[in-house]
Design a protein around this motif. Structure first.
Motif, PDB file in Angstrom:
ATOM      1  N   HIS A   1      -2.640 102.702 118.447  1.00 25.42           N
ATOM      2  CA  HIS A   1      -2.788 104.141 118.216  1.00 25.42           C
ATOM      3  C   HIS A   1      -3.542 104.362 116.907  1.00 25.42           C
ATOM      4  O   HIS A   1      -3.441 103.558 115.979  1.00 25.42           O
ATOM      5  N   ASP A   2      -4.272 105.453 116.835  1.00 24.67           N
ATOM      6  CA  ASP A   2      -4.973 105.792 115.596  1.00 24.67           C
ATOM      7  C   ASP A   2      -3.998 106.188 114.485  1.00 24.67           C
ATOM      8  O   ASP A   2      -4.281 105.985 113.318  1.00 24.67           O
ATOM      9  N   ASP A   3      -2.872 106.750 114.866  1.00 22.67           N
ATOM     10  CA  ASP A   3      -1.881 107.215 113.902  1.00 22.67           C
ATOM     11  C   ASP A   3      -0.927 106.063 113.561  1.00 22.67           C
ATOM     12  O   ASP A   3      -0.238 105.566 114.444  1.00 22.67           O
ATOM     13  N   PRO A   4      -0.884 105.631 112.296  1.00 26.04           N
ATOM     14  CA  PRO A   4      -0.034 104.495 111.923  1.00 26.04           C
ATOM     15  C   PRO A   4       1.457 104.728 112.198  1.00 26.04           C
ATOM     16  O   PRO A   4       2.179 103.794 112.553  1.00 26.04           O
ATOM     17  N   GLN A   5       1.915 105.961 112.056  1.00 24.94           N
ATOM     18  CA  GLN A   5       3.321 106.269 112.308  1.00 24.94           C
ATOM     19  C   GLN A   5       3.645 106.118 113.796  1.00 24.94           C
ATOM     20  O   GLN A   5       4.670 105.541 114.160  1.00 24.94           O
ATOM     21  N   ALA A   6       2.782 106.613 114.656  1.00 24.43           N
ATOM     22  CA  ALA A   6       2.982 106.460 116.096  1.00 24.43           C
ATOM     23  C   ALA A   6       2.865 104.993 116.498  1.00 24.43           C
ATOM     24  O   ALA A   6       3.623 104.510 117.354  1.00 24.43           O
ATOM     25  N   GLN A   7       1.947 104.266 115.886  1.00 26.71           N
ATOM     26  CA  GLN A   7       1.780 102.841 116.158  1.00 26.71           C
ATOM     27  C   GLN A   7       3.058 102.077 115.822  1.00 26.71           C
ATOM     28  O   GLN A   7       3.547 101.280 116.615  1.00 26.71           O
ATOM     29  N   ALA A   8       3.593 102.326 114.640  1.00 22.85           N
ATOM     30  CA  ALA A   8       4.802 101.612 114.208  1.00 22.85           C
ATOM     31  C   ALA A   8       5.990 101.940 115.108  1.00 22.85           C
ATOM     32  O   ALA A   8       6.760 101.042 115.487  1.00 22.85           O
ATOM     33  N   ALA A   9       6.136 103.207 115.479  1.00 20.40           N
ATOM     34  CA  ALA A   9       7.256 103.608 116.336  1.00 20.40           C
ATOM     35  C   ALA A   9       7.130 102.989 117.724  1.00 20.40           C
ATOM     36  O   ALA A   9       8.117 102.504 118.291  1.00 20.40           O
ATOM     37  N   SER A  10       5.934 102.992 118.279  1.00 21.83           N
ATOM     38  CA  SER A  10       5.713 102.407 119.604  1.00 21.83           C
ATOM     39  C   SER A  10       5.968 100.911 119.590  1.00 21.83           C
ATOM     40  O   SER A  10       6.631 100.370 120.477  1.00 21.83           O
ATOM     41  N   ARG A  11       5.440 100.246 118.600  1.00 20.16           N
ATOM     42  CA  ARG A  11       5.610  98.800 118.502  1.00 20.16           C
ATOM     43  C   ARG A  11       7.087  98.446 118.363  1.00 20.16           C
ATOM     44  O   ARG A  11       7.573  97.519 119.005  1.00 20.16           O
ATOM     45  N   GLU A  12       7.781  99.179 117.522  1.00 20.19           N
ATOM     46  CA  GLU A  12       9.208  98.913 117.313  1.00 20.19           C
ATOM     47  C   GLU A  12       9.991  99.078 118.614  1.00 20.19           C
ATOM     48  O   GLU A  12      10.833  98.254 118.962  1.00 20.19           O
ATOM     49  N   GLN A  13       9.687 100.129 119.368  1.00 20.33           N
ATOM     50  CA  GLN A  13      10.397 100.355 120.635  1.00 20.33           C
ATOM     51  C   GLN A  13      10.009  99.328 121.696  1.00 20.33           C
ATOM     52  O   GLN A  13      10.851  98.892 122.472  1.00 20.33           O
ATOM     53  N   LEU A  14       8.751  98.924 121.745  1.00 20.66           N
ATOM     54  CA  LEU A  14       8.328  97.887 122.683  1.00 20.66           C
ATOM     55  C   LEU A  14       9.117  96.602 122.431  1.00 20.66           C
ATOM     56  O   LEU A  14       9.626  95.975 123.369  1.00 20.66           O
ATOM     57  N   HIS A  15       9.243  96.239 121.171  1.00 22.77           N
ATOM     58  CA  HIS A  15       9.960  95.005 120.845  1.00 22.77           C
ATOM     59  C   HIS A  15      11.465  95.162 121.030  1.00 22.77           C
ATOM     60  O   HIS A  15      12.122  94.238 121.513  1.00 22.77           O
ATOM     61  N   ARG A  16      12.003  96.321 120.710  1.00 25.34           N
ATOM     62  CA  ARG A  16      13.443  96.536 120.849  1.00 25.34           C
ATOM     63  C   ARG A  16      13.870  96.578 122.315  1.00 25.34           C
ATOM     64  O   ARG A  16      14.879  96.004 122.696  1.00 25.34           O
ATOM     65  N   ARG A  17      13.085  97.264 123.137  1.00 24.44           N
ATOM     66  CA  ARG A  17      13.513  97.536 124.508  1.00 24.44           C
ATOM     67  C   ARG A  17      12.969  96.575 125.551  1.00 24.44           C
ATOM     68  O   ARG A  17      13.537  96.448 126.626  1.00 24.44           O
ATOM     69  N   ILE A  18      11.866  95.905 125.267  1.00 21.53           N
ATOM     70  CA  ILE A  18      11.259  95.032 126.275  1.00 21.53           C
ATOM     71  C   ILE A  18      11.207  93.575 125.785  1.00 21.53           C
ATOM     72  O   ILE A  18      11.792  92.688 126.398  1.00 21.53           O
ATOM     73  N   VAL A  19      10.514  93.330 124.684  1.00 20.00           N
ATOM     74  CA  VAL A  19      10.325  91.956 124.216  1.00 20.00           C
ATOM     75  C   VAL A  19      11.646  91.339 123.747  1.00 20.00           C
ATOM     76  O   VAL A  19      11.992  90.219 124.145  1.00 20.00           O
ATOM     77  N   GLY A  20      12.395  92.047 122.937  1.00 22.71           N
ATOM     78  CA  GLY A  20      13.651  91.511 122.384  1.00 22.71           C
ATOM     79  C   GLY A  20      14.647  91.052 123.437  1.00 22.71           C
ATOM     80  O   GLY A  20      15.146  89.918 123.367  1.00 22.71           O
ATOM     81  N   PRO A  21      14.971  91.910 124.417  1.00 20.97           N
ATOM     82  CA  PRO A  21      15.895  91.456 125.457  1.00 20.97           C
ATOM     83  C   PRO A  21      15.371  90.258 126.244  1.00 20.97           C
ATOM     84  O   PRO A  21      16.139  89.387 126.659  1.00 20.97           O
ATOM     85  N   LEU A  22      14.063  90.189 126.414  1.00 21.73           N
ATOM     86  CA  LEU A  22      13.470  89.057 127.126  1.00 21.73           C
ATOM     87  C   LEU A  22      13.567  87.783 126.285  1.00 21.73           C
ATOM     88  O   LEU A  22      13.878  86.704 126.802  1.00 21.73           O
ATOM     89  N   VAL A  23      13.340  87.895 124.978  1.00 19.61           N
ATOM     90  CA  VAL A  23      13.504  86.745 124.085  1.00 19.61           C
ATOM     91  C   VAL A  23      14.945  86.246 124.160  1.00 19.61           C
ATOM     92  O   VAL A  23      15.189  85.033 124.266  1.00 19.61           O
ATOM     93  N   ALA A  24      15.900  87.159 124.130  1.00 22.30           N
ATOM     94  CA  ALA A  24      17.320  86.766 124.196  1.00 22.30           C
ATOM     95  C   ALA A  24      17.612  86.025 125.497  1.00 22.30           C
ATOM     96  O   ALA A  24      18.321  85.016 125.497  1.00 22.30           O
ATOM     97  N   ARG A  25      17.092  86.526 126.589  1.00 23.92           N
ATOM     98  CA  ARG A  25      17.317  85.863 127.887  1.00 23.92           C
ATOM     99  C   ARG A  25      16.706  84.471 127.902  1.00 23.92           C
ATOM    100  O   ARG A  25      17.344  83.510 128.321  1.00 23.92           O
ATOM    101  N   LEU A  26      15.454  84.365 127.479  1.00 20.54           N
ATOM    102  CA  LEU A  26      14.777  83.076 127.502  1.00 20.54           C
ATOM    103  C   LEU A  26      15.450  82.081 126.556  1.00 20.54           C
ATOM    104  O   LEU A  26      15.560  80.889 126.862  1.00 20.54           O
ATOM    105  N   THR A  27      15.912  82.562 125.415  1.00 15.83           N
ATOM    106  CA  THR A  27      16.638  81.713 124.471  1.00 15.83           C
ATOM    107  C   THR A  27      17.934  81.205 125.099  1.00 15.83           C
ATOM    108  O   THR A  27      18.241  80.017 125.041  1.00 15.83           O
TER     109      THR A  27
END
Length: 191
Positions: free
Chosen positions: A112-138
């Motif tokens: 995103h062009d907006d750093p605040q929106a970028q940070a919020a999106s990235r944080e939610q992507l990792h919290r809701r999608i990547v993180g749970p998948l990392v936990a499962r694979l681990t």
């Protein structure tokens, strides 16, 4: 003589404020999913919500804060199941089929062009999608779970985006059940 501040706090006014806020959140969620954060304008959000676009500043502070509110509206305090869980995958696919890739998936496509929106999106992507998948694979003892979770997430986002791109002949015809079934066939089973 009545107190004007009392009128501002009346239940009717509060209901109007709640409905205006809800309409803005719904319109923003739809437009962010359809166009992405950078291409959804404040004016378009206000028009879709049926309210003056100036209400975005009043209720949220600005477009970035509205975007963050949309992200928070969609989440609960619970960490969701990982996307390899068939019910979770079906939910994610169904939402993308009906409304396009969610705003948090769009950050995986382009910043995103907006750093605040970028940070919020990235944080939610990792919290809701990547993180749970990392936990499962681990938990499954998979080698390099972080890297594999990121690659699986990128592939999943790519499929959801490509379905609507017009670049493929058969994918646009797949409904949520068919697409989920095919994805689950291609992704690794739980050990």
């Amino acid at each position: 003589m009545s107190d004007p501040r009392a009128a501002a706090r009346s239940p009717r006014r509060r209901r109007d404020a709640d409905s205006t806020r809800a309409a803005l959140l719904k319109a923003a969620d739809e437009l962010f999913a359809e166009r992405g954060y950078d291409h959804a304008t404040i004016r378009d959000i206000g028009e879709r919500a049926g309210v003056d676009a100036a209400m975005i500043a009043r209720y949220f502070g600005g477009k970035a804060q509205l975007y963050i509110a949309v992200l928070h509206e969609e989440m609960s305090d619970d960490i969701p199941q990982d996307m390899l869980d068939p019910l979770r995958m079906r939910h994610l696919v169904d939402r993308a089929v009906r409304r396009g890739p969610s705003p948090i998936f769009q950050v995986a496509l382009r910043p995103h062009d907006d750093p605040q929106a970028q940070a919020a999106s990235r944080e939610q992507l990792h919290r809701r999608i990547v993180g749970p998948l990392v936990a499962r694979l681990t938990a499954d003892g998979v080698d390099r779970p972080q890297e594999k979770a990121e690659i699986l997430t990128a592939a999943f986002v790519g499929v959801l985006t490509a379905r609507a791109s017009g670049a493929f002949d058969r994918m646009p015809d797949l409904d949520a059940d068919e697409l989920t079934s095919l994805l689950l066939e291609l992704l690794p089973p739980r050990h």
